[in-house]
Design a protein around this motif. Structure first.
Motif, mmCIF file in Angstrom:
data_model
loop_
_atom_site.group_PDB
_atom_site.id
_atom_site.type_symbol
_atom_site.label_atom_id
_atom_site.label_comp_id
_atom_site.label_asym_id
_atom_site.label_seq_id
_atom_site.Cartn_x
_atom_site.Cartn_y
_atom_site.Cartn_z
ATOM 1 N N ASP A 1 -28.438 61.171 49.015
ATOM 2 C CA ASP A 1 -29.584 61.587 49.827
ATOM 3 C C ASP A 1 -29.261 61.444 51.316
ATOM 4 N N ALA B 179 -23.251 67.146 49.879
ATOM 5 C CA ALA B 179 -23.561 68.006 51.027
ATOM 6 C C ALA B 179 -22.372 68.923 51.286
ATOM 7 N N ARG C 5 -27.047 64.325 52.434
ATOM 8 C CA ARG C 5 -27.814 65.576 52.588
ATOM 9 C C ARG C 5 -28.684 65.537 53.842
ATOM 10 N N LYS C 6 -29.279 64.390 54.115
ATOM 11 C CA LYS C 6 -30.126 64.268 55.310
ATOM 12 C C LYS C 6 -29.293 64.430 56.576
ATOM 13 N N ALA D 29 -26.554 66.091 56.958
ATOM 14 C CA ALA D 29 -26.216 67.509 57.100
ATOM 15 C C ALA D 29 -27.422 68.318 57.567
ATOM 16 N N ASP D 30 -28.578 68.053 56.986
ATOM 17 C CA ASP D 30 -29.784 68.804 57.337
ATOM 18 C C ASP D 30 -30.181 68.602 58.802
ATOM 19 N N LEU D 31 -29.890 67.420 59.348
ATOM 20 C CA LEU D 31 -30.248 67.121 60.737
ATOM 21 C C LEU D 31 -29.263 67.712 61.746
ATOM 22 N N ASP E 136 -21.572 71.382 53.086
ATOM 23 C CA ASP E 136 -21.191 71.828 54.428
ATOM 24 C C ASP E 136 -20.828 70.662 55.351
#
Length: 311
Positions: A22, A58, A25-26, A28-30, A60
């Motif tokens: 998690d 993640a 992923r966070k 990467a999303d940020l 990417d």
């Protein structure tokens, strides 16, 4: 040439695999470019296995180390591990190396803690060996610390040249980075405190930062423009009460001045917009384009990352 900004998160602890994935992923999303692991023999997740799990979560996100303790790994074994991780992450590894500094870890594990000069010399040899192995060379190397004869690395990494960062606070370590690495990791940290783990922030002041950057420039010569300059941020305080935050930092670090706190690349203090402006100024002044923060600063620094990543 002005390098675009990159941001990375250094994470050292893990509760379970779901929390770790998690987090990846966070990050990467940020808009962060990298998730980095640390390397200590205490409550710190083993740095290399965790990278593959993060990269799987993640797709990417690039992954890396900040920084591996060179004394804990022979360069030929490290090259093999790095090559495998790069293969399994489809070319997303960045390898950070350091000389090792936390003497209590050495003592607990019966490891010899050599002088800084010896540890940095050993790091210098290791970086050269690892670089050549990861580029696919069959390496013969005969130094003061490592001796290899006809050694090659398997498997072949996905990247033709895995980016290598060398990080540290001393002139000798920065010289190794300038001569052999792709990125120079600046910390602003100086003499080790009596606990054996932490350092005095003697390099935080603007004059000290300028002196270190100019030292790297001198040591790198024609390579300097190809180097990425990286700063490990020790604290992020996003607030509209900057004076209060500065006074709090000064009370905890009496060796610093207000100018040090506000101008250093190793502390980010102020509103999000204000920090964005100061980072642009610091890139213009010193060339820093890659900043690493720790997990406690993840949410606070997110607006800064959103404004500057890739710019």
């Amino acid at each position: 040439m002005t390098r675009p900004f990159r941001f990375s998160l250094q994470a050292s602890t893990v509760q379970d695999v779901s929390q770790w994935r998690d987090l990846a992923r966070k990050v990467a999303d940020l808009g962060f470019s990298l998730l980095l692991t640390a390397d200590h023999l205490d409550e710190c997740v083993a740095p290399l296995p965790a990278l593959v799990s993060a990269a799987d979560a993640a797709p990417d996100l690039r992954v890396g180390t900040l920084v591996l303790n060179n004394d804990l790994r022979h360069p030929s074994l490290l090259a093999r591990e790095a090559a495998a991780i790069d293969l399994f992450t489809e070319g997303r590894l960045e390898l950070g190396l350091g000389a090792g500094h936390a003497q209590p870890e050495y003592i607990r594990n019966g490891l010899q803690f050599d002088t800084a000069a010896i540890r940095v010399d050993r790091l210098s040899e290791s970086v050269q060996v690892v670089r050549r192995l990861l580029r696919g060379e069959t390496v013969s190397f005969h130094g003061a610390h490592y001796n290899l004869e006809g050694e090659a690395c398997y498997p072949k990494p996905a990247q033709a040249s895995i980016p290598i960062l060398v990080g540290g606070g001393g002139k000798r370590t920065l010289a190794v980075a300038a001569r052999y690495a792709d990125a120079v990791g600046f910390t602003g940290l100086g003499k080790i405190l009596p606990d054996g783990n932490h350092h005095e922030p003697t390099g935080f002041g603007p004059a000290a930062v300028t002196a270190q950057v100019e030292w790297v420039r001198e040591q790198a010569g024609s390579r300097f423009d190809d180097l990425e300059l990286h700063a490990l941020v020790q604290a992020v305080i996003v607030t509209d009460r900057r004076d209060t935050a500065v006074n709090d930092l000064l009370s905890r670090h009496p060796g610093l001045t207000t100018t040090d706190v506000l101008a250093t690349p190793y502390l980010l203090v102020g509103t999000a917009d204000g920090i964005v402006e100061t980072l642009i100024e610091r890139r213009e002044r010193w060339g820093f384009s890659h900043y690493t923060v720790r997990t406690t600063a993840l949410n606070a620094v997110a607006p800064v990352v959103a404004a500057l990543a890739g710019r």
